[in-house]
Design an enzyme around this catalytic site. Structure first.
Site, PDB file in Angstrom:
ATOM      1  N   PRO A  79      -0.945  30.759  55.875  1.00 15.23           N
ATOM      2  CA  PRO A  79      -1.022  29.661  56.848  1.00 15.23           C
ATOM      3  C   PRO A  79      -1.705  28.396  56.331  1.00 15.23           C
ATOM      4  O   PRO A  79      -2.831  28.062  56.722  1.00 15.23           O
ATOM      5  CB  PRO A  79      -1.809  30.290  58.002  1.00 15.23           C
ATOM      6  CG  PRO A  79      -2.691  31.305  57.342  1.00 15.23           C
ATOM      7  CD  PRO A  79      -1.883  31.859  56.206  1.00 15.23           C
ATOM      8  N   CYS A  80      -0.998  27.667  55.480  1.00 15.96           N
ATOM      9  CA  CYS A  80      -1.537  26.410  54.970  1.00 15.96           C
ATOM     10  C   CYS A  80      -1.700  25.374  56.076  1.00 15.96           C
ATOM     11  O   CYS A  80      -2.437  24.393  55.901  1.00 15.96           O
ATOM     12  CB  CYS A  80      -0.658  25.869  53.852  1.00 15.96           C
ATOM     13  SG  CYS A  80       1.084  25.701  54.270  1.00 15.96           S
ATOM     14  N   HIS A  81      -1.048  25.593  57.235  1.00 15.84           N
ATOM     15  CA  HIS A  81      -1.209  24.652  58.351  1.00 15.84           C
ATOM     16  C   HIS A  81      -2.634  24.669  58.883  1.00 15.84           C
ATOM     17  O   HIS A  81      -3.050  23.738  59.570  1.00 15.84           O
ATOM     18  CB  HIS A  81      -0.217  24.972  59.477  1.00 15.84           C
ATOM     19  CG  HIS A  81      -0.364  26.348  60.039  1.00 15.84           C
ATOM     20  ND1 HIS A  81       0.289  27.448  59.518  1.00 15.84           N
ATOM     21  CD2 HIS A  81      -1.098  26.826  61.089  1.00 15.84           C
ATOM     22  CE1 HIS A  81      -0.022  28.532  60.212  1.00 15.84           C
ATOM     23  NE2 HIS A  81      -0.864  28.183  61.176  1.00 15.84           N
TER      24      HIS A  81
END
Length: 220
Positions: A184-186
């Site tokens: 989850p780079c968000h």
């Protein structure tokens, strides 16, 4: 029935040449797809497939999901060109890439559960061959340490990995993350709360952060 002496199809075949000249019917396409899937799943053929892909619908738009024998390799947004992504996959794992929903089933199922609010972490195995460089790969795997609904700054991630000066390298790793959502780079933002580069664009990053925070997104 008369048979061509050269071994061609019978002249009074139920599939005359004229019938094959037009576009395939939905039934014919379904039959071909089923046959293709059956062949792929044969034990003597499956090892020849380097990667399988499928398209799935999501609240963030259509997603393109690539899976190999090792695990989930790539998730692409509909803003990314299929040919470009497929070439990237082929360069990393090999040129034999087929569309097959069976091979990608677990990844698609888990993503569906995530969007339905039924899953916060992922169990699907990952193939990290598109992670370039040791530190970049370390950052991308560490993204899974950020809890659902939380965020961390680039600087905090660098500290988390014991390399506080690597803020820019953390940003590059996030921007090139091949498996968004699952890794989850968000959940990485700048120290002032603004966004960095996100493969799906800032609107999708805002949507998924709002989704995880329990904020009802706008329809459409």
């Amino acid at each position: 029935m008369t048979q061509d002496t050269r071994g061609s199809a019978p002249t009074d075949s139920a599939w005359p040449e004229a019938a094959l000249a037009g576009p395939a019917s939905a039934l014919e396409e379904s039959m071909v797809a089923d046959l293709n899937a059956a062949v792929i799943r044969r034990s003597d053929v499956a090892p020849l497939v380097d990667a399988a892909f499928t398209r799935m619908q999501s609240p963030m738009g259509d997603l393109l999901v690539f899976v190999t024998a090792r695990g989930l390799l790539r998730i692409a947004f509909d803003t990314e060109e299929f040919a470009t992504v497929a070439a990237e996959v082929a360069d990393a794992v090999g040129p034999v890439i087929v569309e097959d929903a069976g091979i990608t089933a677990q990844a698609v199922r888990e993503l569906g559960e995530y969007f339905a609010g039924e899953r916060r972490t992922f169990d699907v195995a990952l193939d990290l061959r598109l992670s370039r460089g040791a530190f970049r790969s370390t950052v991308q795997q560490a993204l899974a340490d950020i809890p659902f609904g939380s965020t961390m700054s680039y600087a905090e991630m660098a500290d988390h990995l014991g390399n506080p000066k690597a803020v820019r390298a953390v940003g590059t790793a996030c921007a090139t993350n091949p498996i968004p959502l699952v890794l989850p780079c968000h959940r990485i933002v700048r120290s002032d709360g603004t966004f960095g580069n996100y493969r799906g664009g800032n609107a999708r990053k805002q949507w998924v952060l709002d989704f995880e925070a329990g904020v009802l997104p706008l329809a459409g």
